[in-house]
Write a protein that holds these residues in place. Structure first.
Motif, PDB file in Angstrom:
ATOM      1  N   GLU A 249      18.588 -83.347 -58.278  1.00  0.00           N
ATOM      2  CA  GLU A 249      19.654 -82.415 -58.608  1.00  0.00           C
ATOM      3  C   GLU A 249      19.231 -80.986 -58.284  1.00  0.00           C
ATOM      4  O   GLU A 249      18.058 -80.707 -58.061  1.00  0.00           O
ATOM      5  CB  GLU A 249      20.015 -82.512 -60.092  1.00  0.00           C
ATOM      6  N   MET A 250      20.203 -80.091 -58.245  1.00  0.00           N
ATOM      7  CA  MET A 250      19.910 -78.694 -57.953  1.00  0.00           C
ATOM      8  C   MET A 250      19.327 -78.011 -59.193  1.00  0.00           C
ATOM      9  O   MET A 250      19.919 -78.029 -60.268  1.00  0.00           O
ATOM     10  CB  MET A 250      21.173 -77.948 -57.496  1.00  0.00           C
ATOM     11  N   SER A 251      18.178 -77.396 -59.015  1.00  0.00           N
ATOM     12  CA  SER A 251      17.546 -76.666 -60.110  1.00  0.00           C
ATOM     13  C   SER A 251      18.147 -75.268 -60.224  1.00  0.00           C
ATOM     14  O   SER A 251      18.835 -74.794 -59.317  1.00  0.00           O
ATOM     15  CB  SER A 251      16.039 -76.555 -59.868  1.00  0.00           C
ATOM     16  N   ARG A 252      17.849 -74.593 -61.318  1.00  0.00           N
ATOM     17  CA  ARG A 252      18.324 -73.217 -61.488  1.00  0.00           C
ATOM     18  C   ARG A 252      17.720 -72.301 -60.423  1.00  0.00           C
ATOM     19  O   ARG A 252      18.385 -71.406 -59.916  1.00  0.00           O
ATOM     20  CB  ARG A 252      17.961 -72.713 -62.884  1.00  0.00           C
ATOM     21  N   GLU A 253      16.442 -72.556 -60.088  1.00  0.00           N
ATOM     22  CA  GLU A 253      15.768 -71.749 -59.076  1.00  0.00           C
ATOM     23  C   GLU A 253      16.417 -71.936 -57.708  1.00  0.00           C
ATOM     24  O   GLU A 253      16.623 -70.976 -56.972  1.00  0.00           O
ATOM     25  CB  GLU A 253      14.283 -72.122 -59.011  1.00  0.00           C
ATOM     26  N   ALA A 254      16.750 -73.175 -57.380  1.00  0.00           N
ATOM     27  CA  ALA A 254      17.416 -73.450 -56.107  1.00  0.00           C
ATOM     28  C   ALA A 254      18.776 -72.765 -56.050  1.00  0.00           C
ATOM     29  O   ALA A 254      19.174 -72.224 -55.015  1.00  0.00           O
ATOM     30  CB  ALA A 254      17.579 -74.955 -55.914  1.00  0.00           C
ATOM     31  N   SER A 255      19.477 -72.779 -57.177  1.00  0.00           N
ATOM     32  CA  SER A 255      20.780 -72.118 -57.240  1.00  0.00           C
ATOM     33  C   SER A 255      20.659 -70.622 -56.982  1.00  0.00           C
ATOM     34  O   SER A 255      21.475 -70.026 -56.258  1.00  0.00           O
ATOM     35  CB  SER A 255      21.414 -72.364 -58.619  1.00  0.00           C
ATOM     36  N   VAL A 256      19.614 -69.998 -57.540  1.00  0.00           N
ATOM     37  CA  VAL A 256      19.382 -68.570 -57.321  1.00  0.00           C
ATOM     38  C   VAL A 256      19.053 -68.297 -55.853  1.00  0.00           C
ATOM     39  O   VAL A 256      19.572 -67.358 -55.245  1.00  0.00           O
ATOM     40  CB  VAL A 256      18.235 -68.071 -58.238  1.00  0.00           C
ATOM     41  N   LEU A 257      18.186 -69.130 -55.264  1.00  0.00           N
ATOM     42  CA  LEU A 257      17.799 -68.953 -53.862  1.00  0.00           C
ATOM     43  C   LEU A 257      18.998 -69.060 -52.932  1.00  0.00           C
ATOM     44  O   LEU A 257      19.125 -68.310 -51.963  1.00  0.00           O
ATOM     45  CB  LEU A 257      16.740 -69.990 -53.479  1.00  0.00           C
ATOM     46  N   LEU A 258      19.887 -69.990 -53.216  1.00  0.00           N
ATOM     47  CA  LEU A 258      21.074 -70.177 -52.377  1.00  0.00           C
ATOM     48  C   LEU A 258      22.076 -69.050 -52.570  1.00  0.00           C
ATOM     49  O   LEU A 258      22.726 -68.604 -51.616  1.00  0.00           O
ATOM     50  CB  LEU A 258      21.717 -71.534 -52.685  1.00  0.00           C
ATOM     51  N   ASP A 259      22.211 -68.581 -53.810  1.00  0.00           N
ATOM     52  CA  ASP A 259      23.130 -67.468 -54.063  1.00  0.00           C
ATOM     53  C   ASP A 259      22.639 -66.183 -53.408  1.00  0.00           C
ATOM     54  O   ASP A 259      23.418 -65.441 -52.804  1.00  0.00           O
ATOM     55  CB  ASP A 259      23.281 -67.262 -55.575  1.00  0.00           C
ATOM     56  N   TYR A 260      21.330 -65.929 -53.503  1.00  0.00           N
ATOM     57  CA  TYR A 260      20.763 -64.708 -52.928  1.00  0.00           C
ATOM     58  C   TYR A 260      20.846 -64.737 -51.402  1.00  0.00           C
ATOM     59  O   TYR A 260      20.929 -63.681 -50.751  1.00  0.00           O
ATOM     60  CB  TYR A 260      19.316 -64.539 -53.389  1.00  0.00           C
ATOM     61  N   ALA A 261      20.829 -65.932 -50.828  1.00  0.00           N
ATOM     62  CA  ALA A 261      20.960 -66.070 -49.369  1.00  0.00           C
ATOM     63  C   ALA A 261      22.305 -65.518 -48.875  1.00  0.00           C
ATOM     64  O   ALA A 261      22.394 -64.986 -47.770  1.00  0.00           O
ATOM     65  CB  ALA A 261      20.823 -67.531 -48.963  1.00  0.00           C
ATOM     66  N   LYS A 262      23.325 -65.623 -49.704  1.00  0.00           N
ATOM     67  CA  LYS A 262      24.644 -65.101 -49.323  1.00  0.00           C
ATOM     68  C   LYS A 262      24.638 -63.580 -49.252  1.00  0.00           C
ATOM     69  O   LYS A 262      25.421 -62.975 -48.517  1.00  0.00           O
ATOM     70  CB  LYS A 262      25.690 -65.574 -50.339  1.00  0.00           C
ATOM     71  N   LYS A 263      23.750 -62.973 -50.006  1.00  0.00           N
ATOM     72  CA  LYS A 263      23.678 -61.513 -50.042  1.00  0.00           C
ATOM     73  C   LYS A 263      22.749 -60.966 -48.945  1.00  0.00           C
ATOM     74  O   LYS A 263      23.080 -59.985 -48.268  1.00  0.00           O
ATOM     75  CB  LYS A 263      23.197 -61.062 -51.420  1.00  0.00           C
ATOM     76  N   VAL A 264      21.590 -61.604 -48.764  1.00  0.00           N
ATOM     77  CA  VAL A 264      20.600 -61.109 -47.807  1.00  0.00           C
ATOM     78  C   VAL A 264      20.820 -61.687 -46.414  1.00  0.00           C
ATOM     79  O   VAL A 264      20.396 -61.103 -45.419  1.00  0.00           O
ATOM     80  CB  VAL A 264      19.172 -61.425 -48.317  1.00  0.00           C
ATOM     81  N   LYS A 265      21.473 -62.873 -46.350  1.00  0.00           N
ATOM     82  CA  LYS A 265      21.802 -63.542 -45.082  1.00  0.00           C
ATOM     83  C   LYS A 265      20.618 -64.269 -44.459  1.00  0.00           C
ATOM     84  O   LYS A 265      20.627 -64.561 -43.258  1.00  0.00           O
ATOM     85  CB  LYS A 265      22.394 -62.561 -44.054  1.00  0.00           C
ATOM     86  N   TYR A 266      19.562 -64.560 -45.229  1.00  0.00           N
ATOM     87  CA  TYR A 266      18.504 -65.417 -44.684  1.00  0.00           C
ATOM     88  C   TYR A 266      19.033 -66.849 -44.636  1.00  0.00           C
ATOM     89  O   TYR A 266      19.998 -67.211 -45.313  1.00  0.00           O
ATOM     90  CB  TYR A 266      17.217 -65.324 -45.510  1.00  0.00           C
ATOM     91  N   LYS A 267      18.400 -67.678 -43.816  1.00  0.00           N
ATOM     92  CA  LYS A 267      18.854 -69.048 -43.618  1.00  0.00           C
ATOM     93  C   LYS A 267      18.149 -70.002 -44.588  1.00  0.00           C
ATOM     94  O   LYS A 267      16.993 -69.774 -44.982  1.00  0.00           O
ATOM     95  CB  LYS A 267      18.600 -69.505 -42.186  1.00  0.00           C
TER      96      LYS A 267
END
Length: 280
Positions: A185-203
């Motif tokens: 399942e998706m962890s809280r840390e993974a959720s943060v990493l994916l959300d921050y990717a939308k802001k910084v635009k890293y892949k």
């Protein structure tokens, strides 16, 4: 298994079937209808009628309900695998080989070769690769970092959990790649990493053992690997195979650079072999 049987609605043969299920526990998941019929000396038709009598369409739907309702703990996963080995009467290495062959096939069937090549190109040309590997994925992540660092790539293992993640997060740039292991399942840390990717635009590249999960639509590249059934002991053989394939692909893209780095590594080993001998 602790099921609630309404014995007043069961025939004598059906009571025998219910008793056998209770006594077998989770081992019932390893049986086929024919095997049940043979062990209980009843017909296959009697076994088939039994499932409808207790509220299920068939044996498959009964098994599915058991898998969903039973607590899927690491202890139970290992116990189920050992029961299956005992039931099949196979040596452990033969059971593991048969199990992992199926996992390899499932993993490769789900692999999109076009997406795979794009992900390799992305990791080859990025500024830095961050790896997020919680729980059992940590060992593969260490292997991945070790191999890719030899090619001259900049690699960093991210903290597995908690506020320490922010210390790395603040350095992420658009040219970076975050490689994530998302098992179960998706962890809280993974959720943060994916959300921050939308802001910084890293892949982001995600390796998961779920075909349908919260990761869908969140990562740039999502790759599935089979680790075994939910109720079984989870193997890391197929995920390791897929990671090694990524490593070889990147090494191929960086062939000349990789060869130069490996030659330099060999030279250093020869130069200091007396001071730093290889451990045996």
């Amino acid at each position: 298994m602790n099921m609630k049987w309404d014995v007043t609605k069961l025939t004598p043969n059906q009571k025998r079937i219910a008793d056998f299920i209770e006594k077998s526990g989770e081992r019932i998941l390893t049986f086929s209808e024919t095997e049940l019929a043979q062990k209980l000396h009843v017909s296959n038709a009697t076994i088939s009628r039994f499932w409808k009598q207790i509220g299920y369409d068939n044996f498959k739907s009964f098994k599915t309900a058991i898998k969903e309702n039973e607590q899927v703990s690491p202890e139970n996963k290992l116990k189920n695998s050992l029961l299956q080995i005992q039931h099949q009467q196979l040596p452990i290495h033969e059971h593991l080989l048969a199990m992992t062959q199926n996992q390899f096939v499932n993993t490769l069937e789900a692999l999109d070769s076009g997406q795979f090549k794009q992900a390799i190109t992305l990791m080859t040309n990025c500024r830095k690769i961050y790896i997020h590997a919680p729980s059992s994925a940590e060992g593969i992540a260490v292997l991945m970092r070790h191999r890719l660092a030899r090619f001259g790539l900049e690699i960093e293992l991210l903290p597995k959990s908690g506020h320490d993640l922010f210390e790395s997060l603040m350095h992420f740039q658009k040219e970076d790649v975050v490689f994530m292991f998302g098992f179960v399942e998706m962890s809280r840390e993974a959720s943060v990493l994916l959300d921050y990717a939308k802001k910084v635009k890293y892949k982001t590249i995600i390796l998961t053992d779920c075909l349908i999960s919260d990761f869908q639509g969140e990562g740039d590249y999502i790759f599935y690997t089979n680790r075994g059934e939910l109720w079984e002991f989870h193997s890391m053989i197929a995920p390791t195979f897929l990671v090694e394939t990524f490593i070889l692909g990147i090494g191929q893209n960086l062939e000349q650079q990789s060869l130069r780095n490996l030659e330099k590594l060999s030279e250093l080993r020869k130069m200091y072999k007396d001071q730093l001998p290889r451990l045996t």
